[in-house]
Scaffold this motif. Structure first.
Motif, mmCIF file in Angstrom:
data_model
loop_
_atom_site.group_PDB
_atom_site.id
_atom_site.type_symbol
_atom_site.label_atom_id
_atom_site.label_comp_id
_atom_site.label_asym_id
_atom_site.label_seq_id
_atom_site.Cartn_x
_atom_site.Cartn_y
_atom_site.Cartn_z
ATOM 1 N N CYS A 133 0.961 -1.277 0.109
ATOM 2 C CA CYS A 133 0.048 0.034 -0.069
ATOM 3 C C CYS A 133 0.852 1.240 -0.060
ATOM 4 O O CYS A 133 1.850 1.273 0.773
ATOM 5 N N CYS A 156 -4.664 4.447 7.436
ATOM 6 C CA CYS A 156 -4.618 4.376 6.070
ATOM 7 C C CYS A 156 -6.054 3.858 5.716
ATOM 8 O O CYS A 156 -6.666 3.007 6.334
ATOM 9 N N HIS A 215 -0.330 4.224 0.711
ATOM 10 C CA HIS A 215 -0.846 5.089 2.071
ATOM 11 C C HIS A 215 -1.236 6.304 1.142
ATOM 12 O O HIS A 215 -0.759 7.512 1.844
ATOM 13 N N ASP A 229 -6.933 3.040 2.916
ATOM 14 C CA ASP A 229 -6.940 1.913 2.012
ATOM 15 C C ASP A 229 -6.580 0.470 2.474
ATOM 16 O O ASP A 229 -7.129 -0.499 2.268
ATOM 17 N N CYS A 230 -5.682 0.369 3.350
ATOM 18 C CA CYS A 230 -5.258 -0.781 3.964
ATOM 19 C C CYS A 230 -5.444 -0.816 5.534
ATOM 20 O O CYS A 230 -5.307 -2.031 5.918
HETATM 21 ZN ZN LIG Z 1 -2.105 1.891 3.252
#
Ligand SMILES: [Zn+2]
Length: 126
Positions: A32, A66, A34, A68-69
């Motif tokens: 990722c 984050c 970030h 996303d992750c």
């Molecule tokens: Zn991330």
């Protein structure tokens, strides 16, 4: 007795142990980049007693992950604990705990309450 020789070991800091909590279908932190963030903030009005209308201090707790992750971000360079007089972080370094005051409040507003500090010590190997 505990001592620390920073010529031979990294200086231990709050949050130096990385804790990563991921859902099974999420990207790993290693892949990722970030690029997106989720900020969770909680503002507290601190009163002398339950039910009081007048706040004598304010505090905000802030966590960043984050988006996303899910990897949490840790705060850098602040001592561990809680203080009504300065920003500090949780022992794992993931939560900022910062006292605040309205812009119009006098100097010293909210700074009379209790606090605590956690220092990281490393046992002397000798
Ligand atoms: Zn991330």
């Amino acid at each position: 007795m505990f001592t620390h020789d920073d010529r031979h070991q990294p200086i231990p800091r709050c949050g130096s142990t990385r804790l990563v909590f991921l859902e099974p279908d999420q990207e790993t932190p290693l892949t990722c980049l970030h690029k997106n963030f989720h900020v969770d903030a909680a503002m507290a009005r601190i009163t002398e007693a339950p039910g009081d209308d007048t706040a004598n201090a304010f505090n905000i707790d802030v966590r960043v992950n984050c988006a996303d992750c899910g990897e949490p971000f840790r705060w850098i360079g602040l001592p561990c604990g809680y203080s009504p007089a300065q920003p500090m972080v949780s022992v794992n370094g993931l939560e900022l705990r910062a006292p605040m005051a309205p812009q119009s409040a006098p100097d010293g507003f909210g700074q009379g309450g209790p606090g605590f500090r956690v220092d990281v010590l490393v046992p002397d190997p000798a």
